[in-house]
Each structure stands twice: as structure tokens, then as C-alpha cells.
Design an enzyme around this catalytic site. Structure first.
Site, PDB file in Angstrom:
ATOM      1  N   GLU A  37       0.863  -1.190   0.000  1.00  0.00           N
ATOM      2  CA  GLU A  37       0.000   0.000   0.000  1.00  0.00           C
ATOM      3  C   GLU A  37       0.895   1.234   0.000  1.00  0.00           C
ATOM      4  O   GLU A  37       1.845   1.333   0.772  1.00  0.00           O
ATOM      5  CB  GLU A  37      -0.919  -0.033   1.247  1.00  0.00           C
ATOM      6  CG  GLU A  37      -1.595   1.267   1.601  1.00  0.00           C
ATOM      7  CD  GLU A  37      -2.468   1.861   0.493  1.00  0.00           C
ATOM      8  OE1 GLU A  37      -3.219   1.118  -0.155  1.00  0.00           O
ATOM      9  OE2 GLU A  37      -2.369   3.096   0.273  1.00  0.00           O
ATOM     10  N   ARG A 111     -17.210   3.909   6.290  1.00  0.00           N
ATOM     11  CA  ARG A 111     -16.107   3.290   5.536  1.00  0.00           C
ATOM     12  C   ARG A 111     -14.927   2.844   6.401  1.00  0.00           C
ATOM     13  O   ARG A 111     -14.422   1.735   6.229  1.00  0.00           O
ATOM     14  CB  ARG A 111     -15.606   4.258   4.453  1.00  0.00           C
ATOM     15  CG  ARG A 111     -16.464   4.284   3.225  1.00  0.00           C
ATOM     16  CD  ARG A 111     -16.002   5.400   2.295  1.00  0.00           C
ATOM     17  NE  ARG A 111     -16.821   5.436   1.122  1.00  0.00           N
ATOM     18  CZ  ARG A 111     -16.478   4.889  -0.051  1.00  0.00           C
ATOM     19  NH1 ARG A 111     -15.324   4.291  -0.194  1.00  0.00           N
ATOM     20  NH2 ARG A 111     -17.294   4.965  -1.072  1.00  0.00           N
ATOM     21  N   TYR A 220     -28.194   9.297   5.100  1.00  0.00           N
ATOM     22  CA  TYR A 220     -28.533   8.039   5.793  1.00  0.00           C
ATOM     23  C   TYR A 220     -27.751   7.920   7.097  1.00  0.00           C
ATOM     24  O   TYR A 220     -26.688   8.516   7.254  1.00  0.00           O
ATOM     25  CB  TYR A 220     -28.337   6.822   4.889  1.00  0.00           C
ATOM     26  CG  TYR A 220     -26.989   6.606   4.251  1.00  0.00           C
ATOM     27  CD1 TYR A 220     -25.913   6.079   4.954  1.00  0.00           C
ATOM     28  CD2 TYR A 220     -26.807   6.868   2.890  1.00  0.00           C
ATOM     29  CE1 TYR A 220     -24.692   5.838   4.326  1.00  0.00           C
ATOM     30  CE2 TYR A 220     -25.583   6.630   2.262  1.00  0.00           C
ATOM     31  CZ  TYR A 220     -24.534   6.117   2.994  1.00  0.00           C
ATOM     32  OH  TYR A 220     -23.332   5.874   2.370  1.00  0.00           O
TER      33      TYR A 220
HETATM   34  C1  LIG Z   1     -18.966   9.417  -3.772  1.00  0.00           C
HETATM   35  C2  LIG Z   1     -18.797   7.931  -3.852  1.00  0.00           C
HETATM   36  C3  LIG Z   1     -19.743   7.093  -3.263  1.00  0.00           C
HETATM   37  C4  LIG Z   1     -19.605   5.711  -3.367  1.00  0.00           C
HETATM   38  N1  LIG Z   1     -20.543   4.908  -2.788  1.00  0.00           N
HETATM   39  C5  LIG Z   1     -20.429   3.568  -2.875  1.00  0.00           C
HETATM   40  C6  LIG Z   1     -21.385   2.714  -2.245  1.00  0.00           C
HETATM   41  O1  LIG Z   1     -22.325   3.185  -1.605  1.00  0.00           O
HETATM   42  N2  LIG Z   1     -21.229   1.354  -2.380  1.00  0.00           N
HETATM   43  C7  LIG Z   1     -20.171   0.809  -3.060  1.00  0.00           C
HETATM   44  O2  LIG Z   1     -20.070  -0.419  -3.133  1.00  0.00           O
HETATM   45  N3  LIG Z   1     -19.251   1.608  -3.658  1.00  0.00           N
HETATM   46  C8  LIG Z   1     -19.346   2.954  -3.571  1.00  0.00           C
HETATM   47  N4  LIG Z   1     -18.407   3.762  -4.156  1.00  0.00           N
HETATM   48  C9  LIG Z   1     -17.296   3.149  -4.900  1.00  0.00           C
HETATM   49  C10 LIG Z   1     -16.201   2.621  -3.979  1.00  0.00           C
HETATM   50  O3  LIG Z   1     -15.780   3.616  -3.075  1.00  0.00           O
HETATM   51  C11 LIG Z   1     -15.017   2.156  -4.810  1.00  0.00           C
HETATM   52  O4  LIG Z   1     -15.456   1.430  -5.915  1.00  0.00           O
HETATM   53  C12 LIG Z   1     -14.104   1.253  -3.977  1.00  0.00           C
HETATM   54  O5  LIG Z   1     -13.634   1.939  -2.852  1.00  0.00           O
HETATM   55  C13 LIG Z   1     -12.953   0.772  -4.834  1.00  0.00           C
HETATM   56  O6  LIG Z   1     -12.097  -0.003  -4.037  1.00  0.00           O
HETATM   57  P1  LIG Z   1     -10.661  -0.400  -4.601  1.00  0.00           P
HETATM   58  O7  LIG Z   1     -10.020  -1.181  -3.485  1.00  0.00           O
HETATM   59  O8  LIG Z   1     -10.782  -1.000  -5.941  1.00  0.00           O
HETATM   60  O9  LIG Z   1      -9.885   0.986  -4.797  1.00  0.00           O
HETATM   61  P2  LIG Z   1      -9.482   2.099  -3.744  1.00  0.00           P
HETATM   62  O10 LIG Z   1     -10.427   2.166  -2.614  1.00  0.00           O
HETATM   63  O11 LIG Z   1      -9.225   3.342  -4.520  1.00  0.00           O
HETATM   64  O12 LIG Z   1      -8.095   1.571  -3.148  1.00  0.00           O
HETATM   65  C14 LIG Z   1      -6.909   1.623  -3.886  1.00  0.00           C
HETATM   66  C15 LIG Z   1      -5.740   1.566  -2.910  1.00  0.00           C
HETATM   67  O13 LIG Z   1      -4.542   1.437  -3.654  1.00  0.00           O
HETATM   68  C16 LIG Z   1      -3.561   2.329  -3.149  1.00  0.00           C
HETATM   69  N5  LIG Z   1      -2.648   2.628  -4.271  1.00  0.00           N
HETATM   70  C17 LIG Z   1      -2.911   3.369  -5.373  1.00  0.00           C
HETATM   71  N6  LIG Z   1      -1.846   3.381  -6.188  1.00  0.00           N
HETATM   72  C18 LIG Z   1      -0.885   2.613  -5.581  1.00  0.00           C
HETATM   73  C19 LIG Z   1       0.434   2.236  -5.939  1.00  0.00           C
HETATM   74  N7  LIG Z   1       0.992   2.642  -7.094  1.00  0.00           N
HETATM   75  N8  LIG Z   1       1.147   1.451  -5.104  1.00  0.00           N
HETATM   76  C20 LIG Z   1       0.593   1.015  -3.928  1.00  0.00           C
HETATM   77  N9  LIG Z   1      -0.669   1.353  -3.535  1.00  0.00           N
HETATM   78  C21 LIG Z   1      -1.398   2.128  -4.364  1.00  0.00           C
HETATM   79  C22 LIG Z   1      -4.379   3.529  -2.670  1.00  0.00           C
HETATM   80  O14 LIG Z   1      -3.658   4.302  -1.726  1.00  0.00           O
HETATM   81  C23 LIG Z   1      -5.601   2.826  -2.079  1.00  0.00           C
HETATM   82  O15 LIG Z   1      -5.410   2.485  -0.732  1.00  0.00           O
HETATM   83  C24 LIG Z   1     -18.511   5.154  -4.085  1.00  0.00           C
HETATM   84  C25 LIG Z   1     -17.567   5.994  -4.657  1.00  0.00           C
HETATM   85  C26 LIG Z   1     -17.697   7.367  -4.554  1.00  0.00           C
HETATM   86  C27 LIG Z   1     -16.677   8.239  -5.201  1.00  0.00           C
END
Ligand SMILES: Cc1cc2nc3c(=O)[nH]c(=O)nc-3n(C[C@H](O)[C@H](O)[C@H](O)COP(=O)(O)OP(=O)(O)OC[C@H]3O[C@@H](n4cnc5c(N)ncnc54)[C@H](O)[C@@H]3O)c2cc1C
Length: 409
Positions: A37, A111, A220
Site C-alpha cells: 500500500e 467506511r 442516511y
Molecule cells: C462518492 C462515492 C460514493 C460511493 N458509494 C459507494 C457505495 O455506496 N457502495 C459501493 O459499493 N461503492 C461505492 N463507491 C465506490 C467505492 O468507493 C469504490 O469502488 C471502492 O472503494 C474501490 O475499491 P478499490 O479497493 O478497488 O480501490 P481504492 O479504494 O481506490 O483503493 C486503492 C488503494 O490502492 C492504493 N494505491 C494506489 N496506487 C498505488 C500504488 N501505485 N502502489 C501502492 N498502492 C497504491 C491507494 O492508496 C488505495 O489504498 C462510491 C464511490 C464514490 C466516489
């Protein structure tokens, strides 16, 4: 179960919801995981997230259901109102009928609480090594594995690599190379409010949202009703790269000027909003290259209008681990099988999230039609429209197959 514990670990890049879920899912199949991370701690934004019954099916597979339920709020209804007139358009009950149909609940969770549940579960597994302050900047495939290079000059050797590094994924640029995500032209402001500051008539134990012209507003309860989550979305051409800056309340009030009194009242309660510039990408069907694949937002970033981005990332994690097990650790084949099982489902959510965004922000005739169509539905008709997303059998999406395999154990 694969017996690979003595062998090279799988590298997971990114410790968000998707990356941590992937680490857990892989170790349940006997694989060792090294998770990298970039941030100096595992952290989620201080806001709420909605969880559909489909992700609870995955929590069950990962052994997380009780831990998640401890922190979640289970709302009574999904309520939609017209933001201009203030009239209720529709209400979907989430009680017995919903649970009987989808076998799992609908939930709202803070979250950081969800991330902590995943993180604590990972910390209890000896096969997982978690590293912070490790920003991956490059990956090379070697004959029988991969090497990830980090910004501080370290390198990590793995049998395979999963890019769970989110919307602005570095690994996606190595695998797919399709440049920056698309800016939707929609901006989200988010904040949380102590319940004592929410006027009593507006303290519903429900996910409530007001749909307006090019705007919508959501509220909510979270954390046993201690907090309320506020989300305001509006169309704007303002664009700031990344998604972590503070919003301008004056712009917000201007965009919501036509909204009904409760919406304006709630907006006025917050002085400091965090701002996100919403982005997504059109769906693709190939997000793997050899021993490298993508997961979650890195693979299929979507707008939030179906509240499914994180749910999809957790579904990905379970499916990916199943495919690696099925193909006995042949990573390249397993990654192809995984994306084949996932791309139609995740693509459908990406596309439908855009459609729902239009629907929520409709004006004129479209607004009238929206209110008439949604307002005329019975709960059963509403459940039917959600079947593809929340239901158990969703072929040809691959989601049903994820569950079947686990259910068969
Ligand atoms: C306003 C909003 C509301 C939302 N509401 C919902 C909801 O109600 N329900 C739902 O299911 N989803 C919701 N989402 C979507 C959800 O937040 C995301 O789809 C989800 O968090 C994606 O998870 P992820 O682990 O793929 O990516 P991320 O949460 O973006 O995690 C990526 C991680 O990788 C790390 N990282 C990035 N680049 C590197 C690198 N080069 N090297 C090492 N680490 C790195 C980052 O620091 C981060 O910790 C919402 C999104 C938004 C914007």
C-alpha cells in the site's frame, strides 16, 4: 485448496477494500500474499458506504458477515423524493420481503469501520504480509513470476500480481495503457453530521435521497445512528485531478438553489465538505497480461449511482481466488478465466450506473416520466428490477457461478 505456502507469494498492489478482500480470498485458498500500500497507513475516507445483498453473499464466503453486521446499520427503506417539490416518489421496503427474496440484507456502514473489519481479518492470517509506504511504480514479468518495484527503490518478487490500486491505477497503465479515467462532469460533496444536528423529522432509519435537476442529495444513518452521512452531487465542469480536496459551499448552495426546504436546510448544516470529481471508464473485457491482473476500480471504475464499486471489488476478489484454485495455480489461465467470468457483470454495472445518474438528475419530461414510472411500482416490481444486481443467479455474468462454487462446499 492449493498447497503453495512454501512458494513465492502473490503480490497485491493497493490496500483499499478490493486489495484487502483479495488478500483474504487468496489466503483462504492456501496462497501466501504480500500486500503493498502506498499510503503510510491503511485508511478510508470518513464517509458512509452502502452495501447491497450481493456483497453480503461474498462476506459469508470470506467469513466476515458477523464482523460487518456489528458495525452496519440496516435501513428500513430506500426512499426517493423529488428534490424540487419535496414529494415522495417511491419507497422500497428493505425488511422481510427484501431479505426473503435476496437472502441477505441491505446495509449502510462507515467506511473506516468496513476497512478495519477487512484489515483486522487480514492481520489474523499468517499467510498475509502487509506493507505500508510502498508505492509501486513498475512491474516486470520474469520467466516464472513478477517483480514489483517501489518508489523507494525496493523490489518484491511474486508468483503473480494483482493491481487493486484504484481509479488512478498504475498497474492498469502497465496492463491496459488507456490513459486517464473519464471525467463525468459530476461533482460529489460528502460530509458526516452528528445526529443531534439533524432535525428530528429528517432522522429517518432509511437511505433517503432527493433527485433534482442535475443534482441529487442523499442522507442516511451510520454507526448505530450516532452519525448521518450526507452526499450532495451536482453537474459541474470544474475539474481537479485526484479526488481529495475541499468543496466550495457557495457553489453547492447555488446548484441546489431550486431544491425544497429540507434539502437546503441539511446542506446549510455543513461548513466543511470534502469534494470528489467523479470519473469512470467505459467497460473493457481484457484487463490481464500474463501473471498480472486488475481488480476493483483499477479494472472497472464506475460512477457511484448504483452504490456498487466496492461491492464489485469484493465479488472480484472471491471470483479471482476461485479461478486460481480451479486452475491449480496456473495464474495466467486463471486471470483470463476470472476476467471472462466478470466483465459482463461489471460492465453492466458501469453502464447502468451512468444511466441511473441521468435518471436521478433528469429535468422536464424525463423528470415527470421518472417520477411516474418509479412511483407506480409495487415493492415486488422494484425487487424484480434489482434481481440482476442482487439476485443469486445472474448468468451470463459469472456472479452466480462464484456463489455456486462456494455454496457447494
Ligand atoms: C462518492 C462515492 C460514493 C460511493 N458509494 C459507494 C457505495 O455506496 N457502495 C459501493 O459499493 N461503492 C461505492 N463507491 C465506490 C467505492 O468507493 C469504490 O469502488 C471502492 O472503494 C474501490 O475499491 P478499490 O479497493 O478497488 O480501490 P481504492 O479504494 O481506490 O483503493 C486503492 C488503494 O490502492 C492504493 N494505491 C494506489 N496506487 C498505488 C500504488 N501505485 N502502489 C501502492 N498502492 C497504491 C491507494 O492508496 C488505495 O489504498 C462510491 C464511490 C464514490 C466516489
Amino acid at each position: 485448496m492449493l498447497d503453495r505456502t512454501a512458494q513465492t507469494p502473490v503480490l497485491v498492489v493497493g490496500g483499499g477494500i478490493g486489495g484487502l478482500a483479495a488478500a483474504l480470498a487468496l489466503t483462504r485458498k492456501g496462497l501466501a500474499v504480500e500486500l503493498l500500500e502506498q499510503a503510510d497507513e491503511f485508511k478510508e475516507v470518513g464517509a458512509g458506504i452502502q452495501l447491497g445483498p450481493n456483497v453480503f453473499r461474498m462476506f459469508e464466503v470470506l467469513g466476515l458477515t458477523d464482523a460487518v453486521k456489528k458495525f452496519a446499520v440496516f435501513p428500513e427503506n430506500l426512499i426517493m423524493l423529488d428534490a424540487i417539490s419535496g414529494d415522495e416518489v417511491t419507497r422500497i421496503p428493505l425488511g422481510e420481503g427484501f431479505r426473503a427474496r435476496f437472502k441477505h440484507p441491505y446495509a449502510l456502514i462507515y467506511r473506516p469501520d468496513l476497512l478495519n473489519v477487512l484489515l483486522e481479518a487480514c492481520r489474523k492470517v499468517d499467510l498475509i504480509r502487509l506493507h505500508t509506504s510502498q508505492k509501486v511504480i513498475g512491474v516486470e514479468e520474469t520467466g516464472d513470476g513478477v517483480t514489483a518495484r517501489t518508489q523507494d527503490g525496493r523490489s518484491y518478487a511474486g508468483a503473480a500480481l494483482i493491481g487493486a490500486d484504484g481509479l488512478w491505477s498504475t498497474i492498469r497503465q502497465i496492463v491496459v495503457g488507456d490513459g486517464k479515467p473519464q471525467v463525468a462532469g459530476h461533482i460529489t460533496y460528502r460530509a458526516v453530521l452528528p445526529t443531534t444536528e439533524v432535525p428530528e423529522p429528517l432522522r429517518r432509519w432509511s437511505m433517503t435521497f432527493w433527485a433534482g435537476e442535475k443534482v441529487h442529495f442523499v442522507i442516511y444513518p451510520l454507526r448505530g445512528g450516532e452519525l448521518y452521512n450526507l452526499v450532495a452531487v451536482f453537474h459541474s465542469s470544474r475539474y481537479e485531478e485526484g479526488w481529495d480536496s475541499f468543496g466550495d459551499p457557495a457553489e453547492l448552495h447555488e446548484r441546489f438553489a431550486k431544491s425544497c426546504a429540507p434539502v437546503r436546510l441539511l446542506l446549510g448544516k455543513i461548513e466543511s465538505w470534502r469534494m470528489w470529481v467523479l470519473c469512470d471508464r467505459p467497460p473493457i473485457k481484457d484487463w490481464s497480461r500474463g501473471r498480472i491482473t486488475l481488480l476493483g476500480d483499477a479494472a472497472h471504475p464506475m460512477l457511484q449511482y448504483l452504490a456498487q464499486g466496492a461491492c464489485m471489488a469484493v465479488e472480484d476478489a472471491v471470483c479471482l481466488a476461485n479461478k486460481i484454485e480451479e486452475l491449480q495455480g496456473d495464474f495466467a489461465s486463471a486471470f483470463k478465466a476470472y476476467q471472462a467470468a466478470r466483465y459482463l457483470r461489471t460492465g453492466r454495472v458501469q453502464i447502468m450506473a451512468r444511466v441511473y445518474g441521468e435518471f436521478y438528475h433528469a429535468s422536464g419530461v424525463a423528470r415527470e416520466l421518472r417520477n411516474m414510472m418509479l412511483g407506480g411500482r409495487t415493492p415486488e416490481q422494484a425487487f424484480e428490477s434489482m434481481e440482476w444486481l442482487y439476485g443469486e443467479d445472474t448468468s451470463p455474468t459469472g456472479y452466480g457461478r462464484v456463489f455456486e462454487r462456494e455454496g457447494a462446499r
